[in-house]
Scaffold this motif. Sequence first.
Motif, mmCIF file in Angstrom:
data_model
loop_
_atom_site.group_PDB
_atom_site.id
_atom_site.type_symbol
_atom_site.label_atom_id
_atom_site.label_comp_id
_atom_site.label_asym_id
_atom_site.label_seq_id
_atom_site.Cartn_x
_atom_site.Cartn_y
_atom_site.Cartn_z
ATOM 1 N N CYS A 180 -2.528 0.207 -4.535
ATOM 2 C CA CYS A 180 -3.265 0.120 -5.791
ATOM 3 C C CYS A 180 -3.272 1.432 -6.568
ATOM 4 C CB CYS A 180 -4.694 -0.329 -5.512
ATOM 5 S SG CYS A 180 -4.747 -1.833 -4.516
ATOM 6 N N GLU B 34 7.772 -7.643 -2.932
ATOM 7 C CA GLU B 34 7.411 -8.807 -3.737
ATOM 8 C C GLU B 34 5.956 -9.222 -3.463
ATOM 9 O OE1 GLU B 34 6.817 -12.981 -4.432
ATOM 10 O OE2 GLU B 34 7.194 -12.268 -2.399
ATOM 11 N N ASP B 35 5.170 -9.361 -4.510
ATOM 12 C CA ASP B 35 3.786 -9.860 -4.436
ATOM 13 C C ASP B 35 2.935 -9.189 -3.353
ATOM 14 O OD1 ASP B 35 1.962 -11.493 -5.804
ATOM 15 O OD2 ASP B 35 1.911 -12.897 -4.114
ATOM 16 N N TRP B 36 3.062 -7.869 -3.256
ATOM 17 C CA TRP B 36 2.266 -7.122 -2.274
ATOM 18 C C TRP B 36 0.789 -7.212 -2.606
ATOM 19 C CZ3 TRP B 36 -0.656 -3.232 -4.389
ATOM 20 C CH2 TRP B 36 -0.289 -2.800 -5.661
ATOM 21 N N ASN B 37 -0.052 -7.083 -1.577
ATOM 22 C CA ASN B 37 -1.492 -7.011 -1.832
ATOM 23 C C ASN B 37 -2.041 -5.692 -1.315
ATOM 24 O OD1 ASN B 37 -1.160 -9.003 0.783
ATOM 25 N ND2 ASN B 37 -2.776 -7.471 1.053
ATOM 26 N N CYS B 38 -3.297 -5.423 -1.688
ATOM 27 C CA CYS B 38 -3.931 -4.173 -1.295
ATOM 28 C C CYS B 38 -3.918 -4.039 0.227
ATOM 29 C CB CYS B 38 -5.370 -4.140 -1.793
ATOM 30 S SG CYS B 38 -6.329 -2.758 -1.157
ATOM 31 N N GLY C 282 -6.017 -2.517 2.063
ATOM 32 C CA GLY C 282 -7.347 -2.538 2.661
ATOM 33 C C GLY C 282 -7.964 -1.149 2.770
ATOM 34 N N LEU D 168 -4.715 -8.351 6.322
ATOM 35 C CA LEU D 168 -4.381 -7.954 4.958
ATOM 36 C C LEU D 168 -3.080 -7.162 4.960
ATOM 37 C CD1 LEU D 168 -6.248 -8.552 2.610
ATOM 38 C CD2 LEU D 168 -7.230 -6.293 2.855
ATOM 39 N N ARG E 9 -0.053 -9.351 5.983
ATOM 40 C CA ARG E 9 0.642 -10.163 4.963
ATOM 41 C C ARG E 9 1.764 -9.341 4.330
ATOM 42 N NH1 ARG E 9 0.243 -10.822 -0.616
ATOM 43 N NH2 ARG E 9 1.181 -12.787 -1.333
#
Lengths: 286, 166, 665, 200
Positions: A9, A37-41, A43, A58, A61
């Motif tokens: 982030c 591709e489409d990474w998320n935070c 944590g 988290l 993923r």
Amino acid sequence: MKYLYFPGCSLKGTGRAYEESFLAVFKALGLEVRELEDWNCCGATAYMSVDETKSYALAGRNLAIAEREDLDVIAPCSACYLVLNKTQHGLKDNPELRRKVVNALKSAGLDYKGKVRVRHPLDVLINDVGVEKLAKFIKNPLKGLKIAPYYGCQVVRPYSTFDDQYNPVTMDKLIEAVGAECVSWPLKTRCCGGSLTGTLPEVGLKLAYILVKEAKKRGAAAVVTLCPLCQFNLDGYQDQIARKFERVDIPTLYFTQILGLAMGLPESELGIKRGIISAQAALAGR
Amino acid sequence: MNEQFEPKIVAFFCNWCTYTAADLAGVSRLKYAPNVSVIRVMCSGRVDPQFVLDAFARGADGVLLGGCHPGDCHYAEGNYKTLRRMRMLERMLKGMGIHDGRFRLEWISGAEGDKVKAVINDMTKKVRALGPLDLPGKFKEWDKEMEELEAHVNKDSKKGETTHAR
Amino acid sequence: MSENKPKQENLPRIGFYVCHCGSNISSMVDVAAVQKYAAGLPGVVVSRDYKYMCSDPGQEMIAKDIKEHKLERLVVSACSPNLHEETFRKAAARGGLNPFYFQMVNIREHVAWVHTDKKAATEKAMQLVSAAIARVAFHQALDKKRVPVDPNVMVVGGGIAGIHAALTLANAGKKVTLVEREATIGGHMALFDKTFPTLDCAACILTPKMSAVKAHPNITLWTYSEVEKVEGYVGNYKVTVKRKPRYVKEDLCVGCMECIDACVFKEAKFADKFNQGLGKRKPVYIDFPQATPKVVLIDKDTCLHFKTGKCKQSCATACDRKAFDFNQKEETKELQVGAIVLATGFKAFDPARSPQYGYGRYPGVYTALEIERLVNASGPTSGEITLRDGKHPKAVGIIHCVGSRDAKTNKWCSRVCCMYSLKLAHLIKEHSGAEVYNFYIDMRAPGKAYEEFYDKLLGEGVHFIRGRVDEVTDWAMTPDEEGKLVLRVEDTLAGFVRRIPVDMVVLSTGLEPQADAQEVRRRFNIGCGTEGFFQERHPKLAPVNTFTDGIYIAGACQAPRDIPDTVAQAGAAAAEALALIDAGFVELEPNTSHVIEDECCGCKSCVPLCPYSAITFDEVKKKAVINEVLCKGCGVCAAACPSGSIVQNLFDDDEIFSEIRGILK
Amino acid sequence: MPLEQKVKYEGDCDPEFAKWVVGEIGGENLRHCIQCGICSAACPLSLYMDYTPRRIINLAREGFRKEVLSSFTIWLCSSCYACRVECPKEIHITDIMYLLKRRAIEEGVYPRSFPIPVLAREFGRMIFMFGRVNETLLVTDLFLRTNWFKFLGMIGLGLNLMRTGRMSFLPDTIKRRGELRKVLEALDAEEKKEKKEALS
């Protein structure tokens, strides 16, 4: 060489200059970098205090998405680097945790086998590219610039695979490679205050102050770091530091920025102007 | 706890390293699975492949062989001979359908009590997961043939003819 | 495989005994059930359990039963055979039974102590008992072989342990060869100024012993020498020793040191290893004035003659005894000995492995051995405490446990550091008047007069701060700290973190195995513990013995220890060697192999397998022959023989097959 | 100065507490502590703590649950891992701080207006909603929930960040939010199942 890139982030927000300079330098070196591709935070540190298993899931993923391709993942942010590595270790060492996390991933059509390698861009530059090869790209050596290398905590501790925990030296090598002078100081891995600058400013500011003050005292014209939060703390809070303690005014750059400058890349591509404490004087004054 | 399959594992430990390590595990009160029974030999090099075969044939679900680390053999090089012999035996066992770690060769020095524990626990777990081998059951018919053959051979040898059937 | 099972009616009469070992065994194994189970096994005519089988009444019971019940075989189920096999063999012999008609079952170390489920443990114990009872029927009556013992001894390592062991043996009239790697004997003790807790001068108590070694008619002293090869077995070892060239003839040099004055280098300019690099020496040198033998030597790496070939060799000219020989070559010597004492000592922990303490980065940081030289009256500063820049420290911090009690370096307590740190604190304070801080985790003073020594230091006003120092830096936060080395530590007794500025930091480095301990132990065919120190045969009952008979260990090569304990152990090792030699012979375990001539098919498979060349081939009979004097009983040949004609005593095929069957019954 | 009785009775301890810590990931080596204090010395924040990290370890080991969970120490930990790499007994002190924080949140014993647990909670909420965290929104939210007065002091920093283009007010989001939620909800379901099993 090809890599996947996990921005996290901060590199999309306050650490934008880090992303800009990282991408510019890697491109100029001929290293191919593709955003995950489409990474998320990841944590970060905060989520670990709320729910441990979820915090692993988290990160899990992201690792699962990365595993679809046979490439190393570069995580420039210290917190992301730590969390992704910590997840690797946790899933490897703890079968019960692995079962839970992998099952949860499977319920969303994902899977993770544990094959991904998480790297730091500094590691890639020093160990995959190498100082000798980097030297060939240096067009504009930063002669006379005295730099304090600041590693912070979470890249070297506790999972670093590429440097010493007590006395890391990879960034020192990079500073020498760009022709600048490396200031020796004992605080290169001391905590910058982390998120405490925001949550408990009276404590966090003190930690940041100790660092900028000591760097300046030892004759450094700039601090160079490898973490967006470190950069934010050392750079962004200097007004408050001035109000509470004394004015220090020392710019904090990313190692990718000084490398980019030495390679002759334009300042605008490296986000040099994004520093709250301007680096112009330091860069000009050498 | 529900009734689970408990494998029987026969181990051959060399007197100088692995047997001593097992003693050390005891003195250190390390805890491990009770599935492995140890036969002491002076050197892992004493272990005739027939011992291993016999153990499987008599119902062992696994066989463990422990010797000194390469270079550390009390008898200079017995363990190298073990290694060569057992590599060959492993291939043979595989042909008989005995694989996946039912036979295991480990180097454990006299100081590695913790390794005795780790190896025994790990092997017990893995062999338990494989389930019973039950070679005696499978071999019943073969045994019959063997007996006939042996009777034949014994008859021959009584006649005074030399035989190298073994 | 042979199926010649003893028939039920032909079975020997077996006596079975199971030991409770107090509650050591009986708390995890149902001893009564094992006893009952054994009673029902074929051949068993007596089955008993008893609280302590190894006790006198236990052994008496066995001897009595053998006579009364005409027992022909004996099985005892108790602890490890490594502990009590010999005990029960003797008990059998007292009852009139051949001692090798006996088999031991280990249900303590291998069962009771390692399992947690009593039912499963009891079942396993029964399997092992069944195996032993099945095997013992095949046992043969055997005799132990007697071999004469060579009365000469070699001691390896010339520190205080080796010196003491050599003198003890020599005083008892044995011929001893003392082999030392360095140019002088004395070891670490020769570096020390004073010794704790009495503060008597190390040289005053050590150097007379060093001279005694040199003067003793029974001791041959080989310094600058290393053991290269060891062959043979207990009582009969053949040792090859390599003697490095000193370029000075040892028998001619009298140690007048005229040559050192005459050396073309007018100034001493090379780092002096003996003084931990704090002093300088010339290419021709002697470690210290009382070096033994008092013979100079030339360092080839710095000597002008060896480096350039162009030197006027003023050293050789100055020598009126013509002792110099620039063509001296390495010599190889052979020795025949009956016993060997290893006293190879320790290595001090290298503080570069704990970079947080700044050794090598800040000149004010020293190791304890360096301080030993600094406080030593015959050291590079003649006992004056000066820093590398010549200044005198006003405050000194001594950090304990550097390289000890730490999972990242060495887990063990090095045992001597607390006490030597106290000694150094006292000496530094005495020599310099500086404020001295000791940073310790736990103060360990368990020797005679040690606690009293600690008490003395407390009274002297030395600071004791309980906490492990995190870091030594030159990072100043207050004006007082400017230009100082700052130690950050939690004062755990006060409950807060303190920053303490000092001028000098002393790292109390721990004791480690010698760098080549693994190679050395392979050479002598002994073992090392996981931490790398030589492994004793039993931690309590055989602390100076090893698993190889005739090889004994003494001093810090076995574990960290101080001078009093080292000397005691060296005496013990010498006594063990004497006991071996004075018996005149050793009895060897009869587990050798032999060939059943009729069954040997002459294939020669076994001949090249034997590591001791004990197997030859009789070309006339076309049969293999085993020389049982050379055979050490590994059984490799027995396993390889395709015709099954090689029998290893005590580990015969029949015995092992029946053991397998017993387990899997 | 009021006199205070300092004696602790065994009845005040929770003997299950140490067992719980040892059973959690990272808590395994708790009992091996030799109280050398190197963790406290290495900790850049120990000077602000009510109990030094070493004391927290000892209190936890002895079962002083209340003292441990209501301490400031656990919230001051910035996860810099300095203690973890120094510990001679390889105690994962940072992870122990994490698990103590989780327990404190669970038991609701943390100081209400203390911003750190609030940050942790808001952080989690934002991830569940968007999959990513927008630092600007997070910080704004945090100050409004805890101490809006301090927020005023931060306006200068905010302006600086705007000037250098490092601030954004639009929440960043991932594409497959459903996928992430499924993963997290699967873990919730698992936890519920575990609790139910533990009860029965």
